[in-house]
Design a protein around this motif. Structure first.
Motif, PDB file in Angstrom:
ATOM      1  N   VAL A 249       0.813  -1.212   0.000  1.00  0.00           N
ATOM      2  CA  VAL A 249       0.000   0.000   0.000  1.00  0.00           C
ATOM      3  C   VAL A 249       0.851   1.268   0.000  1.00  0.00           C
ATOM      4  CG1 VAL A 249      -1.912  -1.175   1.113  1.00  0.00           C
ATOM      5  CG2 VAL A 249      -0.208  -0.011   2.536  1.00  0.00           C
ATOM      6  N   GLY A 250       2.136   1.137  -0.283  1.00  0.00           N
ATOM      7  CA  GLY A 250       3.019   2.289  -0.306  1.00  0.00           C
ATOM      8  C   GLY A 250       3.116   2.926  -1.675  1.00  0.00           C
ATOM      9  N   THR A 251       3.900   4.004  -1.749  1.00  0.00           N
ATOM     10  CA  THR A 251       4.127   4.748  -2.980  1.00  0.00           C
ATOM     11  C   THR A 251       5.626   4.942  -3.161  1.00  0.00           C
ATOM     12  OG1 THR A 251       2.036   5.943  -2.730  1.00  0.00           O
ATOM     13  CG2 THR A 251       3.659   6.905  -4.212  1.00  0.00           C
ATOM     14  N   TYR A 252       6.123   4.611  -4.344  1.00  0.00           N
ATOM     15  CA  TYR A 252       7.541   4.835  -4.632  1.00  0.00           C
ATOM     16  C   TYR A 252       7.863   6.333  -4.606  1.00  0.00           C
ATOM     17  CZ  TYR A 252       8.179  -0.028  -6.138  1.00  0.00           C
ATOM     18  OH  TYR A 252       8.266  -1.400  -6.174  1.00  0.00           O
ATOM     19  N   ASN A 253       9.137   6.629  -4.406  1.00  0.00           N
ATOM     20  CA  ASN A 253       9.626   8.014  -4.418  1.00  0.00           C
ATOM     21  C   ASN A 253       8.987   8.869  -3.322  1.00  0.00           C
ATOM     22  OD1 ASN A 253      11.415   7.894  -6.832  1.00  0.00           O
ATOM     23  ND2 ASN A 253       9.478   7.437  -7.874  1.00  0.00           N
ATOM     24  N   THR A 254       8.800   8.263  -2.147  1.00  0.00           N
ATOM     25  CA  THR A 254       8.257   9.009  -1.008  1.00  0.00           C
ATOM     26  C   THR A 254       9.025   8.758   0.288  1.00  0.00           C
ATOM     27  OG1 THR A 254       6.663   7.255  -0.465  1.00  0.00           O
ATOM     28  CG2 THR A 254       5.911   8.987  -1.965  1.00  0.00           C
ATOM     29  N   CYS A 255      10.032   7.912   0.261  1.00  0.00           N
ATOM     30  CA  CYS A 255      10.750   7.593   1.501  1.00  0.00           C
ATOM     31  C   CYS A 255      11.806   8.658   1.783  1.00  0.00           C
ATOM     32  CB  CYS A 255      11.411   6.220   1.418  1.00  0.00           C
ATOM     33  SG  CYS A 255      12.170   5.739   2.999  1.00  0.00           S
ATOM     34  N   LYS A 256      11.744   9.246   2.960  1.00  0.00           N
ATOM     35  CA  LYS A 256      12.641  10.344   3.318  1.00  0.00           C
ATOM     36  C   LYS A 256      13.853   9.887   4.128  1.00  0.00           C
ATOM     37  CE  LYS A 256       9.073  12.783   4.909  1.00  0.00           C
ATOM     38  NZ  LYS A 256       8.296  13.921   5.483  1.00  0.00           N
ATOM     39  N   SER A 267      15.258   9.808  -7.074  1.00  0.00           N
ATOM     40  CA  SER A 267      16.167  10.896  -6.739  1.00  0.00           C
ATOM     41  C   SER A 267      15.605  11.667  -5.555  1.00  0.00           C
ATOM     42  CB  SER A 267      16.317  11.843  -7.931  1.00  0.00           C
ATOM     43  OG  SER A 267      15.081  12.500  -8.201  1.00  0.00           O
ATOM     44  N   PRO A 268      16.454  12.439  -4.856  1.00  0.00           N
ATOM     45  CA  PRO A 268      15.947  13.289  -3.774  1.00  0.00           C
ATOM     46  C   PRO A 268      14.916  14.292  -4.272  1.00  0.00           C
ATOM     47  CG  PRO A 268      18.334  13.070  -3.625  1.00  0.00           C
ATOM     48  CD  PRO A 268      17.938  12.455  -4.930  1.00  0.00           C
ATOM     49  N   GLU A 269      15.087  14.748  -5.509  1.00  0.00           N
ATOM     50  CA  GLU A 269      14.150  15.724  -6.070  1.00  0.00           C
ATOM     51  C   GLU A 269      12.759  15.119  -6.240  1.00  0.00           C
ATOM     52  OE1 GLU A 269      18.209  16.875  -6.662  1.00  0.00           O
ATOM     53  OE2 GLU A 269      17.174  15.057  -7.355  1.00  0.00           O
ATOM     54  N   SER A 270      12.690  13.866  -6.707  1.00  0.00           N
ATOM     55  CA  SER A 270      11.390  13.217  -6.889  1.00  0.00           C
ATOM     56  C   SER A 270      10.709  12.974  -5.549  1.00  0.00           C
ATOM     57  CB  SER A 270      11.553  11.896  -7.652  1.00  0.00           C
ATOM     58  OG  SER A 270      12.321  10.962  -6.910  1.00  0.00           O
ATOM     59  N   VAL A 271      11.499  12.651  -4.528  1.00  0.00           N
ATOM     60  CA  VAL A 271      10.938  12.451  -3.192  1.00  0.00           C
ATOM     61  C   VAL A 271      10.366  13.762  -2.657  1.00  0.00           C
ATOM     62  CG1 VAL A 271      11.458  11.843  -0.801  1.00  0.00           C
ATOM     63  CG2 VAL A 271      12.453  10.510  -2.673  1.00  0.00           C
ATOM     64  N   ALA A 272      11.136  14.838  -2.787  1.00  0.00           N
ATOM     65  CA  ALA A 272      10.676  16.136  -2.291  1.00  0.00           C
ATOM     66  C   ALA A 272       9.396  16.568  -2.992  1.00  0.00           C
ATOM     67  CB  ALA A 272      11.774  17.184  -2.504  1.00  0.00           C
ATOM     68  N   LYS A 273       9.322  16.346  -4.289  1.00  0.00           N
ATOM     69  CA  LYS A 273       8.138  16.735  -5.069  1.00  0.00           C
ATOM     70  C   LYS A 273       6.910  15.953  -4.608  1.00  0.00           C
ATOM     71  CE  LYS A 273       6.368  16.913  -9.807  1.00  0.00           C
ATOM     72  NZ  LYS A 273       6.686  16.638 -11.240  1.00  0.00           N
ATOM     73  N   ASN A 274       7.061  14.646  -4.437  1.00  0.00           N
ATOM     74  CA  ASN A 274       5.927  13.818  -4.035  1.00  0.00           C
ATOM     75  C   ASN A 274       5.502  14.098  -2.599  1.00  0.00           C
ATOM     76  OD1 ASN A 274       5.590  12.459  -6.491  1.00  0.00           O
ATOM     77  ND2 ASN A 274       7.116  10.921  -5.958  1.00  0.00           N
TER      78      ASN A 274
END
Length: 313
Positions: A249-256, A267-274
């Motif tokens: 039930v998770g979403t990729y590009n969201t782990c901080k 990338s860190p940029e994709s994580v920050a955006k999401n």
């Protein structure tokens, strides 16, 4: 249904409020990572959720609210390594914080339900086999009596982490060196009353007393819920993976957490955006529903076997 929360991101650390809200509402949405406009609505009723498997490096935010999960069987895959912030950039200090959280979680739910993960193991000029053995022994001593099982794996290189692996100047052991290393790991674990298993490793480490592991573990789930389950192997995982089927039930590009070896973030940029889209009250994690999206209710059911077989008599 087995709920995985989550291989894709650290829900207990960063999104526990969202998860508790979804438990309260008894449903959530998950976007298909292979088909972005396809969204599944997942029923979270206790009648169909047989067990929840949490994956985390820091479940501390969840600890005060665990009673909200009383209707659901669950256990934790808790990653605790010897890396510093050069590898696991945003993980709290291990000795002063994370180890204490592990111990507190174990006291609350029992040692059987907290699986220690020392993975992935990567080797560099700094993180040598000797370093890992020393770190593993120190952590194992602190976790003695707080868990019964440790899972190890060796780092894999994917397209998403290839650049980071190259920047870290990772090196790889020969098969004989891996076996020698694994034997020492197994002995340290045994000295601290823990079994060791490997996660999705092609190499056979049974000679070291290390068996192949199932993270979504049929035997453990059956033990926790008190009955057998009828579930097949998860075909969406790697060939060497022994896990039974589950719904993530998770979403990729969201782990901080910012781990350098991570394969779940581009990338860190994709994580920050999401992460800017995070809404604890939304049905979907770090996302928005658009007019192009198609929401379909996924058919889910309990895997519990309701009738005894001759093998149960």
């Amino acid at each position: 249904m087995i709920l995985s929360a989550s291989r894709r991101t650290d829900i207990p650390n960063y999104y526990s409020e969202w998860f508790f809200n979804r438990i309260k509402e008894e449903y959530l949405y998950v976007r298909n990572p292979m088909n972005p406009h396809q969204i599944s609505k997942i029923n979270l009723s206790p009648d169909v959720v047989d067990c929840i498997v949490f994956w985390t490096k820091n479940p501390k935010p969840m600890l005060p609210r665990l009673e909200e999960l009383n209707a659901y069987p669950f256990y934790f895959q808790f990653t605790l390594t010897g890396y510093g912030t050069d590898i696991e950039c945003n993980v709290p200090h291990k000795k002063s914080d994370v180890i204490l959280t592990f111990q507190n979680l174990s006291r609350k739910i029992g040692a059987q339900k907290v699986i220690w993960r020392y993975d992935p193991i990567l080797f560099t000029d700094k993180y040598t086999p000797e370093y890992h053995l020393k770190a593993f022994a120190e952590i194992a001593h602190k976790l003695r009596g707080y868990t019964t099982k440790c899972v190890i794996s060796f780092v894999d290189t994917y397209a998403k982490n290839q650049k980071s692996m190259k920047a870290l100047h990772t090196c790889f052991l020969t098969e004989s060196e891996v076996v020698a290393f694994a034997k020492k790991i197994a002995q340290i674990a045994s000295d601290n009353n823990m079994a060791v298993a490997s996660c999705a490793e092609k190499i056979d480490l049974s000679i070291c007393g290390i068996e192949h592991n199932c993270c979504i573990d049929r035997a453990l789930i059956e033990q926790i819920i008190g009955c057998k389950i009828d579930a097949g192997q998860d075909k969406n995982q790697r060939e060497a993976c022994g896990c039974i089927e589950s719904i993530d039930v998770g979403t990729y590009n969201t782990c901080k957490n910012g781990c350098r070896y991570c394969y779940a973030n581009h990338s860190p940029e994709s994580v920050a955006k999401n992460c800017q889209l995070y809404d604890a009250n939304a049905p979907i994690l770090c996302g928005q529903i658009t007019e192009d999206d198609k929401i379909t209710e996924r058919k889910v059911k309990s895997h519990k076997e309701k009738q005894l077989t001759v093998w149960d008599l």
